[in-house]
Design an enzyme around this catalytic site. Sequence first.
Site, PDB file in Angstrom:
ATOM      1  N   ALA A  28       1.045  -1.286  -0.259  1.00 19.57           N
ATOM      2  CA  ALA A  28      -0.092  -0.306   0.041  1.00 19.57           C
ATOM      3  C   ALA A  28       1.066   0.979  -0.341  1.00 19.57           C
ATOM      4  CB  ALA A  28      -1.234   0.298   1.318  1.00 19.57           C
ATOM      5  N   GLY A  31       1.881   1.628  -3.452  1.00 20.69           N
ATOM      6  CA  GLY A  31       0.883   1.964  -4.356  1.00 20.69           C
ATOM      7  C   GLY A  31       0.257   3.743  -4.282  1.00 20.69           C
ATOM      8  N   ASP A  32       0.312   3.180  -2.930  1.00 21.23           N
ATOM      9  CA  ASP A  32      -0.019   4.806  -2.943  1.00 21.23           C
ATOM     10  C   ASP A  32       0.562   6.086  -3.226  1.00 21.23           C
ATOM     11  OD1 ASP A  32      -1.742   7.918  -1.022  1.00 21.23           O
ATOM     12  OD2 ASP A  32       0.195   7.387  -0.460  1.00 21.23           O
ATOM     13  N   GLY A  33       1.800   5.909  -3.608  1.00 18.92           N
ATOM     14  CA  GLY A  33       2.978   6.841  -4.344  1.00 18.92           C
ATOM     15  C   GLY A  33       2.688   6.595  -5.774  1.00 18.92           C
TER      16      GLY A  33
END
Length: 141
Positions: A28, A31-33
């Site tokens: 995560a 994935g956020d970035g």
Amino acid sequence: METNLMQLKELFHLEDQDLRSYSPLTLAYIGDGVYELIIRTILVKKGNCPVNRLHKKASSLVKAGAQSAIMEVIEEKLTPEELSVYRRGRNAHSPTMAKHATMADYRRATGFEALMGYLYLKEDYTRMLILIRMGIGEDIL
């Protein structure tokens, strides 16, 4: 993007890791970035406009509620492997929570980010972009 990641691996002597060994919160995190960079790239490539407007539009698409809504659209279209990654991320216990999101939205968003991180590290960019496009629909246009 593939050539650049290959160069990144070569320049920094990075070896491929077993993606199953990564914690869902680590997936995560990346994935956020990645998701935010994709959204920002789309917005900037649509044309020059004031940064404040770019920020507002990007923020509306990357917040937990928006990511949760994306999952509602794409969940039924995930492969069993992708669904497993999403569920691991959704069920992970994070020490923090978004300020302006319900716990349910925050957990689904974490699952979405874990899925994005997984697809990115797997270098399955086409699938990642297809899922994002399905999820955001016409919102970004």
